[in-house]
Design an enzyme around this catalytic site. Structure first.
Site, PDB file in Angstrom:
ATOM      1  N   ASP A  87      -8.110   1.978  -1.926  1.00  0.00           N
ATOM      2  CA  ASP A  87      -7.595   2.540  -0.673  1.00  0.00           C
ATOM      3  C   ASP A  87      -8.146   1.694   0.473  1.00  0.00           C
ATOM      4  O   ASP A  87      -9.355   1.534   0.620  1.00  0.00           O
ATOM      5  CB  ASP A  87      -8.039   4.006  -0.552  1.00  0.00           C
ATOM      6  CG  ASP A  87      -7.262   4.757   0.520  1.00  0.00           C
ATOM      7  OD1 ASP A  87      -6.633   4.111   1.389  1.00  0.00           O
ATOM      8  OD2 ASP A  87      -7.300   6.004   0.495  1.00  0.00           O
ATOM      9  N   ASP A  98      -2.999   2.270   6.757  1.00  0.00           N
ATOM     10  CA  ASP A  98      -3.749   2.929   5.681  1.00  0.00           C
ATOM     11  C   ASP A  98      -2.854   2.898   4.442  1.00  0.00           C
ATOM     12  O   ASP A  98      -1.717   3.367   4.496  1.00  0.00           O
ATOM     13  CB  ASP A  98      -4.041   4.366   6.148  1.00  0.00           C
ATOM     14  CG  ASP A  98      -4.912   5.167   5.188  1.00  0.00           C
ATOM     15  OD1 ASP A  98      -5.268   4.654   4.122  1.00  0.00           O
ATOM     16  OD2 ASP A  98      -5.227   6.328   5.531  1.00  0.00           O
ATOM     17  N   HIS A 158      -1.698  12.303   6.546  1.00  0.00           N
ATOM     18  CA  HIS A 158      -2.265  12.625   7.858  1.00  0.00           C
ATOM     19  C   HIS A 158      -1.672  11.740   8.936  1.00  0.00           C
ATOM     20  O   HIS A 158      -1.159  10.647   8.642  1.00  0.00           O
ATOM     21  CB  HIS A 158      -3.781  12.418   7.807  1.00  0.00           C
ATOM     22  CG  HIS A 158      -4.166  11.101   7.181  1.00  0.00           C
ATOM     23  ND1 HIS A 158      -4.330   9.956   7.896  1.00  0.00           N
ATOM     24  CD2 HIS A 158      -4.347  10.748   5.876  1.00  0.00           C
ATOM     25  CE1 HIS A 158      -4.625   8.954   7.071  1.00  0.00           C
ATOM     26  NE2 HIS A 158      -4.635   9.406   5.834  1.00  0.00           N
ATOM     27  N   HIS A 166      -7.640  10.070  10.952  1.00  0.00           N
ATOM     28  CA  HIS A 166      -7.202  11.379  10.421  1.00  0.00           C
ATOM     29  C   HIS A 166      -6.933  12.364  11.542  1.00  0.00           C
ATOM     30  O   HIS A 166      -7.834  13.050  11.998  1.00  0.00           O
ATOM     31  CB  HIS A 166      -8.260  11.963   9.479  1.00  0.00           C
ATOM     32  CG  HIS A 166      -8.125  11.463   8.084  1.00  0.00           C
ATOM     33  ND1 HIS A 166      -8.845  10.390   7.619  1.00  0.00           N
ATOM     34  CD2 HIS A 166      -7.336  11.865   7.056  1.00  0.00           C
ATOM     35  CE1 HIS A 166      -8.505  10.170   6.354  1.00  0.00           C
ATOM     36  NE2 HIS A 166      -7.591  11.030   5.996  1.00  0.00           N
ATOM     37  N   GLU A 191       0.260  10.107   1.268  1.00  0.00           N
ATOM     38  CA  GLU A 191      -0.530   9.710   0.101  1.00  0.00           C
ATOM     39  C   GLU A 191      -0.558  10.762  -0.996  1.00  0.00           C
ATOM     40  O   GLU A 191      -1.496  11.519  -1.102  1.00  0.00           O
ATOM     41  CB  GLU A 191      -1.951   9.296   0.506  1.00  0.00           C
ATOM     42  CG  GLU A 191      -2.711  10.238   1.391  1.00  0.00           C
ATOM     43  CD  GLU A 191      -4.089   9.675   1.762  1.00  0.00           C
ATOM     44  OE1 GLU A 191      -4.710   8.991   0.934  1.00  0.00           O
ATOM     45  OE2 GLU A 191      -4.544   9.927   2.880  1.00  0.00           O
ATOM     46  N   GLU A 279      -0.210   5.178  -1.512  1.00  0.00           N
ATOM     47  CA  GLU A 279      -0.157   5.518  -0.086  1.00  0.00           C
ATOM     48  C   GLU A 279       0.464   4.396   0.734  1.00  0.00           C
ATOM     49  O   GLU A 279       0.212   3.213   0.486  1.00  0.00           O
ATOM     50  CB  GLU A 279      -1.582   5.765   0.435  1.00  0.00           C
ATOM     51  CG  GLU A 279      -1.667   6.038   1.935  1.00  0.00           C
ATOM     52  CD  GLU A 279      -3.081   6.339   2.410  1.00  0.00           C
ATOM     53  OE1 GLU A 279      -4.041   5.866   1.780  1.00  0.00           O
ATOM     54  OE2 GLU A 279      -3.211   7.045   3.424  1.00  0.00           O
TER      55      GLU A 279
END
Ligand code: CO
Length: 296
Positions: A87, A98, A158, A166, A191, A279
């Site tokens: 990640d 992300d 998020h 986040h 994700e 993700e």
């Protein structure tokens, strides 16, 4: 105003392009016998070489670990026949990309990995201006259950904002009764986490990842110095191995005790199940969405 939005979106796009290249390089390095630390350092260094900054330490979580694992200082752990989640977070001037990928080194869990990939693809197809997070959660859950697995209910996608990895809305991996509506130019990370275990994660062990909540006055000299170093991350998560080593444990403990830090212990599947995660970060558009972290 319009122009300003475009400038901001271009920074999100640049972060995404950097991330996609770094992720491809990282996946090639995930091999049985390779050091986890080498992969994490490759991700973070090549992010900087390409003109970005890490938005959080490279997470390398294996098997029943879902997230928040990252190598410690001088970590000598090597990959085995693991289900590996990489990640990655990249930011450009605070604007974050992300993205995560799962690499199956066991050769036995391709279907588990495909389930999180398919769930992400299905979610991306329904994202547009006006879509509810209820619909996204429903599509993700359905895609996963259809394949005989469980979504991890207490991990979710998020929103992203400048120097904030986040923020609301929460984008659940299951159908909930209540949700939020996405609108044009929202930037969100989707994700799906998939497991063959209980479908729930819990915090486990000590943390290697921290973030600064709020600087509190400290008297210990080493802690003061460490606080200065940490303020550079502007509230984004950082790894213990990134910090100056001189009397690090004392300094870190002092800051923790002052209440300045948030800790991120490793998140593990409660039933000991294997976890896969896929993700991407997307920009919501009128009639769809733009994936910033996909390879062009
Ligand atoms: Co994320």
């Amino acid at each position: 105003m319009e122009e300003e939005i475009e400038l901001v979106l271009d920074k999100y796009r640049k972060a995404g392009r950097i991330l996609a290249e770094v992720r491809e390089g990282a996946v090639a390095k995930v091999k049985e016998g390779a050091l986890l630390l080498e992969v994490a350092e490759f991700v973070e260094q090549s992010t900087r070489e390409k003109g970005g900054e890490p938005a959080f330490p490279c997470n390398i979580s294996r098997n029943d670990e879902a997230a928040h694992a990252t190598p410690s200082i001088d970590d000598e752990t090597v990959f085995g026949k693991d289900v590996v989640k990489i990640d990655i977070g990249v930011h450009v001037d605070g604007y974050i990309a992300d993205s995560a990928v799962t690499v199956d080194l066991s050769g036995e869990h391709a279907e588990l990995v495909k389930a999180s990939e398919a769930a992400l693809d299905a979610a991306i197809k329904v994202i547009r201006d006006g879509v509810s997070t209820i619909e996204i959660g429903e599509v993700i859950e359905h895609t996963i259950r259809e394949r005989g697995y469980k979504p991890v209910v207490n991990l979710s996608g998020h929103g992203l904002a400048r120097y904030n990895a986040h923020i609301p809305p929460t984008i659940p991996n299951v159908r909930y009764e209540h949700g939020a509506v996405l609108k044009e130019n929202d930037v969100v990370a989707i994700e799906p986490f998939v497991t063959d275990g209980a479908g729930k994660i819990a915090e486990h062990g000590t943390a290697e990842i921290y973030s600064l909540i709020k600087a509190k006055p400290v008297r210990v000299h080493e802690a003061k110095k460490l606080l200065k170093a940490i303020e550079e991350y502007q509230g984004l998560p950082f790894a213990k191995r990134w910090l100056p080593r001189e009397r690090l444990d004392l300094a870190l403990r002092t800051l923790r005790n002052s209440g300045a830090l948030r800790e991120y212990p490793v998140l593990r599947e409660e039933g000991g199940g294997l976890v896969s995660q896929t993700e991407h970060t997307v920009i919501v558009q009128k009639d769809g969405c733009e994936v910033t972290t996909r390879h062009p």
